[in-house]
Design a protein around this motif. Sequence first.
Motif, PDB file in Angstrom:
ATOM      1  N   GLU A 324       0.825  -1.211   0.000  1.00 12.11           N
ATOM      2  CA  GLU A 324       0.000   0.000   0.000  1.00 12.11           C
ATOM      3  C   GLU A 324       0.860   1.263   0.000  1.00 12.11           C
ATOM      4  OE1 GLU A 324      -2.195  -3.122   2.531  1.00 12.11           O
ATOM      5  OE2 GLU A 324      -0.143  -2.442   2.166  1.00 12.11           O
ATOM      6  N   LEU A 325       2.041   1.186   0.607  1.00 21.95           N
ATOM      7  CA  LEU A 325       2.902   2.355   0.716  1.00 21.95           C
ATOM      8  C   LEU A 325       3.753   2.579  -0.528  1.00 21.95           C
ATOM      9  CD1 LEU A 325       3.961   1.912   4.442  1.00 21.95           C
ATOM     10  CD2 LEU A 325       2.350   3.566   3.509  1.00 21.95           C
ATOM     11  N   ASN A 326       3.747   1.627  -1.447  1.00 19.91           N
ATOM     12  CA  ASN A 326       4.438   1.796  -2.728  1.00 19.91           C
ATOM     13  C   ASN A 326       3.382   2.068  -3.799  1.00 19.91           C
ATOM     14  OD1 ASN A 326       7.073   1.664  -4.150  1.00 19.91           O
ATOM     15  ND2 ASN A 326       6.081   0.020  -5.296  1.00 19.91           N
ATOM     16  N   SER A 327       2.722   3.205  -3.661  1.00 21.40           N
ATOM     17  CA  SER A 327       1.591   3.509  -4.534  1.00 21.40           C
ATOM     18  C   SER A 327       1.478   5.010  -4.722  1.00 21.40           C
ATOM     19  CB  SER A 327       0.287   2.948  -3.939  1.00 21.40           C
ATOM     20  OG  SER A 327       0.017   3.553  -2.681  1.00 21.40           O
ATOM     21  N   THR A 328       0.497   5.402  -5.503  1.00 18.29           N
ATOM     22  CA  THR A 328       0.185   6.808  -5.722  1.00 18.29           C
ATOM     23  C   THR A 328      -1.320   6.947  -5.869  1.00 18.29           C
ATOM     24  OG1 THR A 328       0.713   8.752  -7.064  1.00 18.29           O
ATOM     25  CG2 THR A 328       0.399   6.673  -8.225  1.00 18.29           C
ATOM     26  N   VAL A 329      -1.816   8.169  -5.768  1.00 10.54           N
ATOM     27  CA  VAL A 329      -3.250   8.417  -5.841  1.00 10.54           C
ATOM     28  C   VAL A 329      -3.564   9.173  -7.124  1.00 10.54           C
ATOM     29  CG1 VAL A 329      -5.227   9.561  -4.767  1.00 10.54           C
ATOM     30  CG2 VAL A 329      -3.503   8.434  -3.338  1.00 10.54           C
ATOM     31  N   ASP A 330      -4.460   8.600  -7.929  1.00 13.10           N
ATOM     32  CA  ASP A 330      -4.952   9.263  -9.137  1.00 13.10           C
ATOM     33  C   ASP A 330      -6.198  10.040  -8.723  1.00 13.10           C
ATOM     34  OD1 ASP A 330      -5.995  10.064 -11.555  1.00 13.10           O
ATOM     35  OD2 ASP A 330      -5.619   8.165 -12.572  1.00 13.10           O
ATOM     36  N   THR A 331      -6.021  11.329  -8.460  1.00  9.98           N
ATOM     37  CA  THR A 331      -7.134  12.124  -7.951  1.00  9.98           C
ATOM     38  C   THR A 331      -8.235  12.299  -8.983  1.00  9.98           C
ATOM     39  OG1 THR A 331      -5.917  14.118  -8.591  1.00  9.98           O
ATOM     40  CG2 THR A 331      -5.675  13.373  -6.325  1.00  9.98           C
ATOM     41  N   ALA A 332      -7.884  12.363 -10.267  1.00  5.13           N
ATOM     42  CA  ALA A 332      -8.897  12.543 -11.312  1.00  5.13           C
ATOM     43  C   ALA A 332      -9.811  11.335 -11.389  1.00  5.13           C
ATOM     44  CB  ALA A 332      -8.234  12.812 -12.652  1.00  5.13           C
ATOM     45  N   ALA A 333      -9.224  10.139 -11.297  1.00  5.82           N
ATOM     46  CA  ALA A 333     -10.014   8.910 -11.379  1.00  5.82           C
ATOM     47  C   ALA A 333     -10.481   8.430 -10.008  1.00  5.82           C
ATOM     48  CB  ALA A 333      -9.204   7.812 -12.065  1.00  5.82           C
ATOM     49  N   ARG A 334     -10.021   9.094  -8.939  1.00  4.72           N
ATOM     50  CA  ARG A 334     -10.330   8.682  -7.570  1.00  4.72           C
ATOM     51  C   ARG A 334      -9.955   7.215  -7.358  1.00  4.72           C
ATOM     52  NH1 ARG A 334     -13.084  11.947  -4.399  1.00  4.72           N
ATOM     53  NH2 ARG A 334     -13.853  10.215  -3.127  1.00  4.72           N
ATOM     54  N   THR A 392      13.604  11.460 -11.518  1.00  2.00           N
ATOM     55  CA  THR A 392      12.151  11.308 -11.610  1.00  2.00           C
ATOM     56  C   THR A 392      11.772   9.835 -11.570  1.00  2.00           C
ATOM     57  OG1 THR A 392      12.303  11.353 -14.035  1.00  2.00           O
ATOM     58  CG2 THR A 392      11.836  13.439 -12.921  1.00  2.00           C
ATOM     59  N   GLY A 393      10.502   9.584 -11.316  1.00  2.00           N
ATOM     60  CA  GLY A 393       9.983   8.216 -11.357  1.00  2.00           C
ATOM     61  C   GLY A 393      10.083   7.442 -10.073  1.00  2.00           C
ATOM     62  N   GLY A 394      10.437   8.091  -8.951  1.00  2.00           N
ATOM     63  CA  GLY A 394      10.528   7.370  -7.688  1.00  2.00           C
ATOM     64  C   GLY A 394       9.163   6.958  -7.163  1.00  2.00           C
ATOM     65  N   THR A 395       9.128   5.859  -6.406  1.00  2.00           N
ATOM     66  CA  THR A 395       7.874   5.376  -5.817  1.00  2.00           C
ATOM     67  C   THR A 395       7.893   5.419  -4.292  1.00  2.00           C
ATOM     68  OG1 THR A 395       8.645   3.066  -5.779  1.00  2.00           O
ATOM     69  CG2 THR A 395       7.540   3.837  -7.785  1.00  2.00           C
TER      70      THR A 395
END
Length: 480
Positions: A324-334, A392-395
């Motif tokens: 879960e901590l190796n993720s990101t949030v797509d706010t547009a798609a929720r 760039t591109g870090g997770t």
Amino acid sequence: MAQVLEFKLPDLGEGLTEAEIVRWLVEVGDVVAIDQPVVEVETAKAMVEVPCPYGGVVTARFGEEGSELPVGAPLLTVAVGATDASSTSSTSPADGEPSGGSGNVLVGYGTGAPAARRRRIRPERNTAPAASAAPAAPAAPAAPAVGSAPSRPAPVAVAVGEVNGRQGPVAVVSPLVRRLARQHEIDLRGLTGSGPDGLILRADVDSAIREAGHVAATEARTAAEPVVAEASTAITSPAIASPAASATAERIPLRGMRGAVADKLSRSRSEIPDATCWVDADATELMAARAAMNAASGPSGGPKVSVLALLARICTAALARYPELNSTVDTAAREIVRLPGVHLGFAAQTERGLVVPVVRDAHTRNAESIGAEIARLTELARTGKLSPAQLTGGTFTLNNYGVFGVDGSTPIINHPEAAMLGVGRIMPKPWVHHGELAVRQVVQLSLTFDHRVCDGGTAGGFLRYVADCVEQPAVLLRTL
């Protein structure tokens, strides 16, 4: 007949739209080869050298050191065919452009051709100092420039005259020294450099600043003497304190890499609902394991394994358990996007500010491989040679602020990542070990996480697993 071509600031990639000129590598009148670096620029990602796709004589430069230029703005003009250096270029009958131009204008890429030594077309020895060092071509190109814009900045005048007892440009390498001199209105041409070959160092500028302040204070006291003599309270006369009262605040522009960091941190704080948890861990066994690893390698058994490399390997093992901590949030798609691989960033402090190089595919590497890559990227960061792709591109990010002598901190998440682990200094502290009070090597670990991707239970489990591996490195054997 020479043809004057205009070279514009190329597309720098990664969505970058502007760059700051840090240092010119050529001057008006220099002969440049195809793909020779001509200017060093700083973007929001890194500091890079820009190669020129044309070979010939530099007839004009646009933009001063310290100024910002947008992508597509003129950088310099080159007279192709003006010297024998352009003999490698030819004119294509199809398009009328020199076929010797490489067309290679992307930052960080080159043909690999050996760089030619720069030659300067200089006037005769008996020429007056006011004569220009440029070739016969005009300072501003009279011929139509390729892709020229209706308006452009004025060319940079090449400073000539006597400097430190000899002719030539000011001998200053560091752009920071130039910027410091500009901020304090110090004329570099009046300084005598203490470095090799008369190179002006920061110490020389600092000394000139102190001397200028002393002169200003002396003049102010001299002007105040009549007032002090007439006043009955001369010792407390406000006129003596006037230099301090007239001091002005220093303004430093937030641009380039520093501006990008500021924007990213502000965005992280405004968009990510973060929370922080921390724990103290006994790192005595981890330090002993590291010492054993390095002792086993022998005097010539390869590079030593660093504490940061071991902590990075512990992080990859913990992220495998808590993806879960190796993720990101797509706010547009929720949506929460869990990422398949771990690209581990680590914070590195440089003269130009904080940068976060990224170790690619850290989940596939062992501690020795991660340590070697961290050392390589750290050296590139110190010399300002990191490419935008390496930043760039870090997770997930690991921040070792313990190197600054700090015990704890609350890290700001590196947007758009979901978490950052902070590591304080490892120092001897009283600790209860096997039921008895003992002196142990203790470190504080802090985890800042995006509360949208997980709750406190997941974050606490991740941090507790990291602490367990620090206290008992044998726990890692299950995942090796």
